[in-house]
Design an enzyme around this catalytic site. Structure first.
Site, PDB file in Angstrom:
ATOM      1  N   GLY A  24       0.843  -1.201   0.000  1.00  0.00           N
ATOM      2  CA  GLY A  24       0.000   0.000   0.000  1.00  0.00           C
ATOM      3  C   GLY A  24       0.867   1.234   0.000  1.00  0.00           C
ATOM      4  O   GLY A  24       2.102   1.156  -0.016  1.00  0.00           O
ATOM      5  N   GLY A  29       4.832   7.698   2.613  1.00  0.00           N
ATOM      6  CA  GLY A  29       5.678   6.595   2.163  1.00  0.00           C
ATOM      7  C   GLY A  29       4.913   5.508   1.442  1.00  0.00           C
ATOM      8  O   GLY A  29       3.683   5.510   1.388  1.00  0.00           O
ATOM      9  N   ASP A 139      -4.352   8.558  14.891  1.00  0.00           N
ATOM     10  CA  ASP A 139      -5.000   8.195  13.629  1.00  0.00           C
ATOM     11  C   ASP A 139      -5.566   6.782  13.688  1.00  0.00           C
ATOM     12  O   ASP A 139      -5.452   6.014  12.729  1.00  0.00           O
ATOM     13  CB  ASP A 139      -3.999   8.320  12.480  1.00  0.00           C
ATOM     14  CG  ASP A 139      -4.680   8.507  11.121  1.00  0.00           C
ATOM     15  OD1 ASP A 139      -5.855   8.946  11.097  1.00  0.00           O
ATOM     16  OD2 ASP A 139      -4.044   8.230  10.088  1.00  0.00           O
TER      17      ASP A 139
END
Length: 429
Positions: A24, A29, A139
């Site tokens: 992914g 990054g 997050d």
């Protein structure tokens, strides 16, 4: 996580790892499946090429490695190795076989009750371990939870905060709108553990119902629902509803801690100091002010989003104009080169100056550095790994998923200082 073939230009080796596939990518990054010389697998995150010369991104990458290294929990993907100071920084973490929670729900629907309680407990245990070392994840959301064979694991500490030496420019916040706590949207305070607890409740509610708790729709709507605690938790089982409800309180000091949640879920007893009575409604301005106060805050977010779009469009137009002028000059034998200018439905539960840089390029770069992900609706094909398109347009990057789509935009309180932060070399931690 879904494996995808390497692309032309992808690195083949990073540290001791031979890179075999893509897992992914995100704003900072690209994550690869790596295999070391002894055949051990790891998830290898490599800083994007466009940020290699950006010291702010390098610092944030180093802080991510430090945050993961500080945490010791079977519910968090552990650090295997890292090279944050090399020519191309990288971090290798435990590779967890299994889909993300987002992908699992998209494929199979809401989580079964027996699995849901295990998930809720596992995520609370992860947060307790994270908070015990004075780190705030910031997050926690369905795409940052891997459903491993031995239970859930939390991943991606790219915007974690709390370790000594971490810097956060005043007024700058990071997170995913739709899974952010209201105090982070307002940008009034430093992120604290209570913000992760709010994310825990939203993530558990999503797993239970298959719906994003704040729904979809315009950005202003999501912001208002978050600020006013208008989360839809219909479908959360009765045994989890009290914990989820209290964790969704708009005032962070009224939420349980992660340790409280672990105890609560294990024993079934409400922890001492936690009141189950409904949260008192905050005082609201009377008359027209009551209408405009919330709308004004949401409008600031919308304006910021529009500004990021305009900045990216202007920069691309200017680059195109410069290229066209350069080609014309060469065709006519001109000595000089032409140059371009720089540059859901309402829920049943209620829990409760634009940047002016030196150029459009600086504005776009500043906004891209903020990594604010916004949930909206989409009917595009599933992509649980959250793969990004080509990263050469950071201010208007798009991602699509049948449950949520995301767009890079600045958050409330961010835009006024974004360009200044970039010019000072300060990147939000």
């Amino acid at each position: 996580m879904a494996l995808k073939p390497l692309r032309a230009g992808d690195p083949l080796v990073m540290g001791p790892y031979r890179l075999a596939a893509r897992l992914g990518s995100g704003g900072m990054g690209v994550v690869y499946l790596g295999v070391d010389g002894r055949g051990r697998q790891g998830a290898v995150k490599v800083l994007r090429d466009e940020y290699l010369e950006d010291e702010g991104f390098r610092r944030r990458f180093t802080r991510e490695a430090a945050a993961i290294a500080a945490i010791d929990s079977p519910r968090v993907a552990r650090l295997l190795d890292a090279g944050p100071d090399g020519d191309q920084p990288w971090i290798a973490t435990e590779y967890v076989h299994g889909p993300t929670l987002l992908g699992a729900v998209a494929a199979d629907g809401p989580t079964r009750p027996e699995t849901l309680r295990t998930l809720a407990t596992g995520l609370a245990e992860a947060l307790r371990a994270i908070h015990d070392v004075d780190v705030v994840h910031r997050d926690l959301k369905p795409s940052n939870v891997i459903m491993g064979a031995d239970g859930p694991k939390v991943i991606d500490f790219g915007i974690a905060v709390g370790l000594a030496g971490a810097m956060t420019a005043s007024g700058v916040v990071l997170g995913s709108v739709g899974y952010m706590a209201p105090e982070l949207i307002s940008g009034d305070s430093r992120p604290g553990p209570a913000a992760d607890v709010f994310g825990w409740a939203l993530t558990v509610a999503f797993a239970a119902t298959g719906r994003a708790p704040f729904g979809d729709g315009p950005l202003q709507t999501l912001v208002l629902r978050t600020v006013h605690g208008d989360a839809d938790i219909d479908g959360v089982p009765d045994d989890l509803r009290p914990a989820v409800t209290t964790a969704l309180r708009t005032r962070p000091e009224l939420r349980p801690s992660a340790a409280d949640l672990v105890s609560w879920l294990a024993s079934g007893d409400v922890p001492a100091g936690i009141e189950l009575a409904a949260e008192p409604a905050p005082a609201q301005p009377a008359g027209p002010a009551a209408e405009t106060s919330g709308l004004a805050e949401a409008s600031r977010v919308a304006e910021a989003s529009d500004e990021s779009e305009r900045a990216g469009q202007a920069e691309r137009a200017e680059r195109a104009g410069a290229a066209e002028a350069t080609g014309a000059a060469e065709a006519t034998g001109a000595a000089g080169r032409a140059g371009g200018a720089g540059r859901r439905p309402g829920g049943a539960h209620r829990a409760g100056g634009r940047p002016r840089g030196d150029s459009a390029q600086q504005r776009a770069r500043s906004l891209a550095a903020l990594d604010i992900l916004v949930g909206t609706s989409s009917s595009a094909p599933a992509d649980p790994a959250g793969e990004d398109p080509a990263p050469d347009r950071p201010a208007v990057r798009r991602r699509r998923h049948p449950v949520t789509a995301r767009r890079l935009v600045p958050a409330v309180g961010v835009v006024a200082i974004a360009a200044a932060a970039a010019s000072m070399g300060v990147v939000p931690s």
